[in-house]
Design a protein around this motif. Structure first.
Motif, mmCIF file in Angstrom:
data_model
loop_
_atom_site.group_PDB
_atom_site.id
_atom_site.type_symbol
_atom_site.label_atom_id
_atom_site.label_comp_id
_atom_site.label_asym_id
_atom_site.label_seq_id
_atom_site.Cartn_x
_atom_site.Cartn_y
_atom_site.Cartn_z
ATOM 1 N N SER A 249 30.126 -18.209 -31.742
ATOM 2 C CA SER A 249 30.682 -17.003 -32.368
ATOM 3 C C SER A 249 29.587 -16.094 -32.915
ATOM 4 O O SER A 249 29.839 -14.937 -33.237
ATOM 5 N N ARG A 250 28.344 -16.626 -33.006
ATOM 6 C CA ARG A 250 27.237 -15.838 -33.542
ATOM 7 C C ARG A 250 26.086 -15.682 -32.552
ATOM 8 O O ARG A 250 24.975 -15.319 -32.941
ATOM 9 N N THR B 98 27.583 -16.344 -46.042
ATOM 10 C CA THR B 98 27.240 -17.367 -45.041
ATOM 11 C C THR B 98 25.926 -18.041 -45.399
ATOM 12 O O THR B 98 25.820 -19.278 -45.387
ATOM 13 N N THR C 220 23.416 -10.932 -35.538
ATOM 14 C CA THR C 220 24.782 -11.467 -35.626
ATOM 15 C C THR C 220 25.051 -12.175 -36.949
ATOM 16 O O THR C 220 26.126 -12.754 -37.128
#
Length: 794
Positions: A307-308, A656, A693
């Motif tokens: 996803s990144r 994050t 990202t």
């Protein structure tokens, strides 16, 4: 008035100095026993001396005793939190001792709640004796104890994690109910280590590829030696009479994808790099190339948070099931390693370039609770990535089939012999697989077979004479065209300035069909003495060959691996270098530490190429020391590459990074007191980041933080303050940083660019700082040895 003389050294300082000098002498003589005997006596005299503790740690670390070294580094930091050398050393080993995924996993509240519910359910049904395999911090053991288990045993192989778990269990007042064992589960015996067979094994020894942490082997041993027998089908009875495992099983899924980022790290996309031709006789591959022919077991996949991934990915097939496994079935576990690979044939749904098979799984804790590691889930897990390599063509379209073999050899999930059945031409044969071409063909109808045979090349391609395995960062470097073009242009400038005008015609050999550096000039005069170029960049590098093609140059490479030297020889040969033009410097250096020396007693280097940035995004170890030595070895007008480096950074808000750096209180661990203990191993810098990202909110514009000049050290400043203007209100949680690497004043490389083989890094603040738009924040930048620290001045 004369300045006062400095105070004389204290008794302790004199002792430290003498001790360290004597330790160096004993170390050089390999008198290890005497060395540590000396330190033992020193600690009796000065038990709380941080310098002595740090020095012991450094010796232990060099000898490979990382666990023990970390203990001394940690003690030195506790004794003196401002002792920079000890802090640097501790940070260096902390990432290895307590891997970053521990923090991410413990902050994953969904994962913790699901495991907690499954354990609570089965303990309440009667499983009162529990073994936790690979206990880590002991969180699953404490879930079992809180659920009402009478006796809990937990084993952990890592000395650091075992000691950490002991502290955590004691802090949660469960040391009497949980017996911790510092050993592998495979070595546990009943009644020697635990008094009884248990009714429940809990474990989370799974990696992104499910089996990579040895769960199959440990559960086979557990079923045979440590667990009560499984409950027979259809049999009623109390849970405590039978054994079971959490997780109960798993379903493994896969998907074929197009992903340029994976491609550039695992497949060479260029054949000509800055004028250097890479011959077909050399086959480059990454360590993740899935072959069972290797003598040693190599992990057949890499891992990515899909996803990144920069640039994202494109699904080329639907997700498909690759395998299921029942952890409560001993025979099934035993058959996994011996079962023949099974063939999968997956329809393509979208046209694109086949770059990888990505894999994830659903972990079935029991019939009610499960966890998915899918890239679409918010989870602590990454996905396993099987890069596709060595196909004649990677393009697929709807109607094609992606073929592969799936097995569980060497306790790894292996996806290999990946190939394409083309709807038009039949089977594309996998080149370089461990099967013959005939065996790689999947027999279909006679027409399909004829079509496939017709599409095979009748003339043999250039025979592969050398297979060269490169790290994924090295393949990305070869694919980094601006990097090589930048070095070529910068080297040409230096060589031109060092070469008399008359000889420039001889130097410009590009486009000539003849050999480089040999023979005489066209007017009959002899070629000039060569200029010496030394490349001491880390890993595989073709920069010496690029330098050698620019004229009368004697290039030296410092590559260490023999297969890399053979590869560079073949590339040299393909580019018409005369034999022995390129030399390998480490063959001439007896002492590995003396890499930077004169090529001959009467010659100096024209160019020395240093690697200043690690692929992780940090400054290389001993970079400034190497630059200092290099400056003494340059001929007049010679240059070090790079000339200088600018470090840039910006302030961001990123939850994050916060969660990946430290456990956030007791909420994610469901009230258990774990955070203060594991957070002792947090480090202020996160590496291997992709800023493009990274989930974050920029709160300032990029700002120059530091200049490191390799050619002019007087321009460097080891301490400076930088004012950064806030352009968006928020909470500063981290300071990502990257570099502009200046080969000279005009040519630079950006380590944050799309083509960069470098990753980025970030300083993560211990406590967030609230800022308002328009405010100025002052950063204090300190450069000590190889460590750069960035702090926010309040």
């Amino acid at each position: 008035m004369a300045p006062e003389p400095p105070p004389p050294p204290s008794r302790g300082e004199t002792f430290q100095y003498t001790l360290l000098k004597w330790a160096e002498e004993l170390d050089s003589l390999n008198r290890v026993q005497d060395l540590f005997g000396c330190y033992e006596q020193a600690l009796e005299l000065f038990p709380d001396d941080e310098v002595i503790c740090n020095s012991i740690g450094e010796h232990l670390f060099r000898m490979g005793f990382r666990d023990e070294a970390a203990g001394y580094f940690h003690k030195a930091v506790k004794l003196n939190p401002d002792y920079i050398d000890a802090k640097e050393n501790f940070y260096r080993v902390a990432n290895w001792l307590v891997e970053r995924w521990h923090f991410i996993m413990l902050n994953d509240i969904k994962r913790n709640m699901t495991y907690h519910s499954a354990i609570q359910k089965v303990v309440r049904l009667g499983c009162k004796t529990v073994l936790d395999i690979g206990a880590g911090t002991g969180i699953l053991s404490m879930f079992a104890k809180n659920a009402g288990a009478h006796r809990v045993y937990a084993c952990e192989l890592s000395k650091t994690m075992y000691e950490l778990a002991c502290d955590i269990v004691a802090a949660n007042k469960m040391e009497t109910g949980i017996k911790l064992l510092h050993m592998k589960s495979l070595d546990i015996a009943v009644p020697k280590h635990i008094p009884e067979r248990v009714s429940l094994v809990v474990t989370e020894t799974v990696d992104a590829g499910l089996f990579g942490e040895g769960i199959v082997e440990s559960l086979i041993h557990a079923w045979e030696h440590l667990l009560l027998p499984p409950k027979p089908k259809g049999k009623d009875g109390n849970c405590k009479e039978y054994g079971q495992v959490i997780p109960a099983g798993a379903i493994v899924f896969g998907m074929a994808v197009e992903c340029p980022e994976i491609r550039r790290h695992h497949r060479l996309g260029v054949q000509d790099i800055a004028g250097v031709h890479l011959p077909a006789s050399v086959k480059f591959q990454s360590p993740a190339y899935s072959s069972v022919d290797f003598e040693e077991t190599i992990e057949p996949y890499t891992t990515e948070k899909m996803s990144r991934v920069p640039g994202g990915y494109l699904p080329l097939t639907e997700s498909f099931e690759t395998m299921t496994v029942n952890f409560n079935n001993l025979q099934e576990l035993k058959s996994l390693a011996t079962r023949n690979p099974h063939q999968l044939s997956i329809p393509v749904i979208r046209e694109g370039v086949l770059d990888a098979i990505i894999v994830w799984f659903v972990l079935q804790l029991d019939d009610e609770h499960s966890l998915s590691t899918s890239p679409h889930e918010e989870t602590c897990w990454e996905q396993a990535v099987y890069p596709v390599q060595n196909l004649p063509d990677y393009f697929v379209k709807p109607g094609d089939l992606v073929m592969m073999e799936v097995s569980c050899l060497d306790c790894y999930l292996r996806i290999q012999n990946i190939r394409i059945l083309n709807a038009d031409r039949g089977m594309d044969v996998e080149r370089g697989s461990n099967k013959n071409e005939e065996e790689s063909l999947v027999l279909g109808s006679e027409a399909e077979l004829c079509s496939a045979l017709a599409s095979l090349q009748t003339s043999k391609p250039d025979e592969v004479r050398q297979t060269c395995t490169l790290e994924s960062t090295e393949i990305a470097l070869l694919n980094n065209v601006p990097y090589h073009e930048g070095f070529k242009a910068a080297m040409r400038k230096v060589l031109t300035s060092l070469t008399p005008d008359k000889q420039l015609q001889i130097m410009d050999v590009e486009g000539l069909g003849g050999e480089v550096n040999s023979g005489n000039a066209q007017d009959g005069s002899a070629l000039p003495d060569p200029l010496y170029v030394l490349d001491v960049s880390e890993g595989f590098s073709i920069l010496p060959i690029i330098a050698g093609m620019l004229g009368p140059v004697k290039p030296y490479s410092s590559v260490e691996k023999e297969q890399h030297r053979l590869t560079l020889d073949l590339i040299s040969e393909a580019n018409h270098f005369p034999r022995d033009t390129l030399e390998f410097w480490l063959r001439r250096v007896e002492d590995d530490g003396a890499v930077l020396q004169r090529p001959k007693s009467d010659k100096l280097w024209g160019i020395i190429i240093l690697d200043v940035i690690e692929p992780s995004g940090l400054i290389q170890q001993e970079m400034m020391e190497k630059a200092a030595i290099s400056r003494c070895l340059l001929q007049s007008g010679g240059k070090i590459f790079p000339q200088y480096v600018l470090m840039l950074g910006m302030l961001v808000e990123s939850q994050t990074l916060v969660e990946e750096n430290a456990v956030q209180g007791t909420e994610p661990t469901l009230g258990l007191n774990i955070a203060p203990f594991i957070n002792q191993f947090q480090v202020p810098v996160r590496v291997f980041l992709d800023l493009s990202t990274l989930p974050c909110i920029p709160l300032s514009k990029p700002t120059e933080l530091l200049r490191l000049d390799l050619m002019n050290p007087y321009l460097n400043n080891s301490n400076r303050e930088v004012k950064v203007k806030i352009c968006k209100s928020g909470q500063v949680t981290a300071i990502p940083f990257w570099y502009h690497v200046y080969l000279d004043e005009d040519i630079s490389l950006d380590t944050s660019s799309e083509t960069s083989h470098w990753k980025q890094a970030a300083v993560v603040l211990e406590n967030p700082i609230s800022v308002e738009i328009g405010q100025e924040v002052v950063l204090s930048i300190q450069h000590h040895k190889n460590n750069i620290s960035i702090t926010v001045k309040q």
